[in-house]
Design an enzyme around this catalytic site. Structure first.
Site, PDB file in Angstrom:
ATOM      1  N   SER A  76     -36.180 -37.531 -10.827  1.00 16.10           N
ATOM      2  CA  SER A  76     -35.021 -38.266 -11.345  1.00 16.10           C
ATOM      3  C   SER A  76     -33.758 -37.737 -10.685  1.00 16.10           C
ATOM      4  O   SER A  76     -33.628 -36.529 -10.439  1.00 16.10           O
ATOM      5  CB  SER A  76     -34.931 -38.058 -12.863  1.00 16.10           C
ATOM      6  OG  SER A  76     -33.650 -38.436 -13.321  1.00 16.10           O
ATOM      7  N   THR A 109     -34.567 -29.890 -16.272  1.00 16.05           N
ATOM      8  CA  THR A 109     -35.887 -29.697 -16.898  1.00 16.05           C
ATOM      9  C   THR A 109     -36.206 -28.206 -17.061  1.00 16.05           C
ATOM     10  O   THR A 109     -36.770 -27.797 -18.081  1.00 16.05           O
ATOM     11  CB  THR A 109     -36.956 -30.397 -16.023  1.00 16.05           C
ATOM     12  OG1 THR A 109     -36.597 -31.772 -15.934  1.00 16.05           O
ATOM     13  CG2 THR A 109     -38.342 -30.279 -16.607  1.00 16.05           C
ATOM     14  N   LYS A 112     -37.798 -30.841  -0.786  1.00 18.03           N
ATOM     15  CA  LYS A 112     -38.477 -30.037  -1.823  1.00 18.03           C
ATOM     16  C   LYS A 112     -39.720 -30.761  -2.331  1.00 18.03           C
ATOM     17  O   LYS A 112     -40.764 -30.160  -2.554  1.00 18.03           O
ATOM     18  CB  LYS A 112     -37.526 -29.796  -2.999  1.00 18.03           C
ATOM     19  CG  LYS A 112     -36.433 -28.805  -2.665  1.00 18.03           C
ATOM     20  CD  LYS A 112     -35.394 -28.727  -3.756  1.00 18.03           C
ATOM     21  CE  LYS A 112     -34.485 -29.907  -3.777  1.00 18.03           C
ATOM     22  NZ  LYS A 112     -33.104 -29.712  -4.091  1.00 18.03           N
ATOM     23  N   LYS A 113     -39.586 -32.063  -2.536  1.00 13.62           N
ATOM     24  CA  LYS A 113     -40.724 -32.828  -3.068  1.00 13.62           C
ATOM     25  C   LYS A 113     -41.857 -32.861  -2.045  1.00 13.62           C
ATOM     26  O   LYS A 113     -43.028 -32.704  -2.398  1.00 13.62           O
ATOM     27  CB  LYS A 113     -40.269 -34.249  -3.421  1.00 13.62           C
ATOM     28  CG  LYS A 113     -39.420 -34.291  -4.679  1.00 13.62           C
ATOM     29  CD  LYS A 113     -40.273 -34.008  -5.909  1.00 13.62           C
ATOM     30  CE  LYS A 113     -39.489 -33.824  -7.169  1.00 13.62           C
ATOM     31  NZ  LYS A 113     -40.312 -33.390  -8.308  1.00 13.62           N
ATOM     32  N   ARG A 160     -22.959 -26.932   0.689  1.00 13.44           N
ATOM     33  CA  ARG A 160     -22.440 -28.274   0.334  1.00 13.44           C
ATOM     34  C   ARG A 160     -21.684 -28.232  -0.984  1.00 13.44           C
ATOM     35  O   ARG A 160     -20.651 -28.885  -1.154  1.00 13.44           O
ATOM     36  CB  ARG A 160     -23.601 -29.271   0.210  1.00 13.44           C
ATOM     37  CG  ARG A 160     -24.177 -29.710   1.536  1.00 13.44           C
ATOM     38  CD  ARG A 160     -25.475 -30.463   1.321  1.00 13.44           C
ATOM     39  NE  ARG A 160     -25.313 -31.641   0.486  1.00 13.44           N
ATOM     40  CZ  ARG A 160     -26.277 -32.130  -0.318  1.00 13.44           C
ATOM     41  NH1 ARG A 160     -27.456 -31.549  -0.381  1.00 13.44           N
ATOM     42  NH2 ARG A 160     -26.049 -33.196  -1.034  1.00 13.44           N
ATOM     43  N   ASP A 217     -46.117 -37.328  -8.101  1.00 15.40           N
ATOM     44  CA  ASP A 217     -44.982 -36.757  -8.823  1.00 15.40           C
ATOM     45  C   ASP A 217     -43.914 -37.825  -9.031  1.00 15.40           C
ATOM     46  O   ASP A 217     -43.981 -38.919  -8.470  1.00 15.40           O
ATOM     47  CB  ASP A 217     -44.407 -35.573  -8.033  1.00 15.40           C
ATOM     48  CG  ASP A 217     -43.503 -34.684  -8.869  1.00 15.40           C
ATOM     49  OD1 ASP A 217     -43.379 -34.918 -10.089  1.00 15.40           O
ATOM     50  OD2 ASP A 217     -42.909 -33.744  -8.293  1.00 15.40           O
ATOM     51  N   SER A 266     -32.239 -33.456   0.913  1.00 18.29           N
ATOM     52  CA  SER A 266     -32.322 -32.339  -0.030  1.00 18.29           C
ATOM     53  C   SER A 266     -33.416 -32.582  -1.077  1.00 18.29           C
ATOM     54  O   SER A 266     -34.298 -31.739  -1.294  1.00 18.29           O
ATOM     55  CB  SER A 266     -30.959 -32.158  -0.704  1.00 18.29           C
ATOM     56  OG  SER A 266     -31.036 -31.256  -1.767  1.00 18.29           O
TER      57      SER A 266
HETATM   58  N1  URA Z   1     -30.415 -32.928  -6.180  1.00 16.20           N
HETATM   59  C1  URA Z   1     -30.826 -32.235  -5.099  1.00 16.20           C
HETATM   60  O1  URA Z   1     -31.841 -31.555  -5.130  1.00 16.20           O
HETATM   61  N2  URA Z   1     -30.084 -32.310  -3.983  1.00 16.20           N
HETATM   62  C2  URA Z   1     -28.966 -33.058  -3.880  1.00 16.20           C
HETATM   63  O2  URA Z   1     -28.353 -33.089  -2.825  1.00 16.20           O
HETATM   64  C3  URA Z   1     -28.527 -33.771  -5.022  1.00 16.20           C
HETATM   65  C4  URA Z   1     -29.287 -33.704  -6.164  1.00 16.20           C
END
Ligand code: URA
Length: 437
Positions: free
Chosen positions: A83, A120, A187-188, A168, A80, A183
């Site tokens: 950006s 996106t 997720k990735k 945050r 993957d 963060s």
């Molecule tokens: N994108 C994210 O997913 N987390 C962040 O903290 C900043 C940008």
């Protein structure tokens, strides 16, 4: 350990252990840690930072707060790109199909617009029927059958990040390198990747306007992702003008389709998409030779294979089967389209890129509050690249607006964002630096 003890230790500049970070994040996920404690934890990190090992532990704990996908039934490399966000940055839309056409599997979890940058998912929602939240089964089938699927973060993927991010956002703790790193990567990594290429943007349309800051973030992301077992590199790329010649939602999908049909050859956008595709091929091990990787990516685009993958992905996820052939029939169009004209002759010298992103939001193409609905029709297109020589009266771009007042205002602003100078500007390279482990 009590959550307040973890907060106290971080506040006092001590180094947290992996165990206490894992316990704190488990409390964030199950509600045992209060909103105030999360806010204090984030602020303590904002002030005192985190050592690499702490950031790795935070990333892994957040990854493990929900489902972690496994792709054992797919024998392609799972890869993957991510950006950090820009204006007219629709690279993911073309890169995922190019990479898939070259033999990679790309389960791409994408986001919505953030601040002045486009998202996106918002762009994909301009395609009628496209579902950004498919069932887990449809997501898996699409990645397996088509080679890529671009979808949103489900509730089960890194839920700790969802809660921490929301806190945050309202406690002035977004701009912390360890917090951004954990963060993005949580997720990735939850998507079950084997390799990841990061596009860290720098310039007046990026979150990082300073090259040194961008490099610090890129190094943190690369080191932590590799520390977490995912082969990762980063390219720091220029964001001092919109990347595509469009900024908005439907207009960026139209630009993506034109790109996949070969109509954007020779542009910065094409150079970047192909550079990222080749980087993904080499990093994932699908190609060992960079020159061959470049050629493979270029062929996937030129042969129409990438366009075919995009069309199949759109159809598999609920959109029309003929989006490539009949984009105009499906993409929503704005009632008012107005040319923006050069007021004098000369060179397009600089661009207020953040201004362009904010102008898209003001046209209705982005949000000022989280629950705002988006007008997918609006934005800018036919934007000329910096360094273009224009004569007085030439078109420098077009506005797509919901009404004539919005169009007039946006046209005036766009002209002001692109001052015209007698001399051609010196432009930075598309890719400033490559950072690897
Ligand atoms: N994108 C994210 O997913 N987390 C962040 O903290 C900043 C940008």
């Amino acid at each position: 350990m009590l959550p307040q003890e973890t907060v106290r230790r971080k506040r006092s500049g001590e180094t947290l252990t992996s165990d206490e970070i894992a316990r704190f994040i488990a409390g964030v996920t199950d509600g045992g840690v209060s909103e105030g404690q999360v806010a204090a934890f984030a602020m303590a990190i904002w002030f005192n930072g985190m050592a690499r090992d702490e950031t790795v532990a935070l990333t892994l704990a957040m990854r493990d707060s929900g489902d972690v996908l496994a792709w054992s039934d797919i024998d392609r490399p799972i890869a993957d790109k991510h950006s950090t966000g820009g204006v007219g940055d629709n690279v993911s839309l073309m890169l995922a199909p190019v990479a898939a056409a070259c033999g990679l599997a790309v389960p791409m979890i994408s986001g919505r617009g953030l601040g002045h940058t486009g998202g996106t998912l918002d762009k994909l929602e301009a395609i009628p029927g496209y579902t950004i939240m498919p069932s887990a089964d449809l997501f898996r089938r699409t990645v397996k059958d088509v080679g890529c699927a671009i979808i949103g973060q489900t509730a089960d993927l890194a839920p700790a990040d969802k809660r921490i991010y929301a806190i945050r956002d309202v406690t002035a703790t977004v701009d912390s390198v360890p917090l951004i790193t954990a963060s993005i990567l949580s997720k990735k990594l939850a998507a079950g990747l084997q390799s990841l290429v990061l596009d860290v943007k720098v310039g007046n349309g990026a979150f990082m306007t300073d090259a040194a800051e961008a490099e610090t973030l890129a190094r943190s992301l690369v080191e932590v992702a590799n520390g977490a077992g995912v082969k990762t590199s980063a390219l720091i790329t220029d964001m001092n003008q919109p990347l595509a010649d469009a900024a908005g939602n439907a207009v960026e999908i139209a630009n993506c389709i034109a790109f996949l049909k070969g109509e954007k050859a020779g542009t910065r956008l094409e150079r970047l998409v192909l550079a990222f595709a080749a980087e993904m091929l080499v990093l994932s091990g699908a190609e060992t030779d960079r020159v061959r990787a470049d050629a493979k990516a270029a062929k996937a685009l030129a042969s129409g294979a990438a366009a075919d993958v995009f069309a199949r992905m759109v159809h598999a996820l609920g959109g029309p089967s003929d989006i490539i052939e009949n984009a105009d029939a499906y993409l929503p169009s704005a009632p008012v389209i107005r040319q923006v004209i050069a007021a004098q002759s000369g060179y397009l010298s600089v661009c207020d890129t953040r201004g362009v992103g904010l102008a898209v939001i003001e046209l209705g193409g982005g949000r000022s509050r989280p629950d705002d609905t988006i007008d997918h029709r609006v934005g800018f297109d036919r934007l000329l690249p910096l360094g273009t020589r224009v004569e007085k009266g030439d078109e420098i771009g077009r506005v797509h607006a919901a009404n004539t007042e919005d169009a007039g205002r946006a046209a005036q602003r766009l002209a002001a964002f692109y001052p015209i100078a007698p001399e051609a500007p010196a432009l930075p390279p598309d890719i400033l630096t490559r950072i690897s482990a």
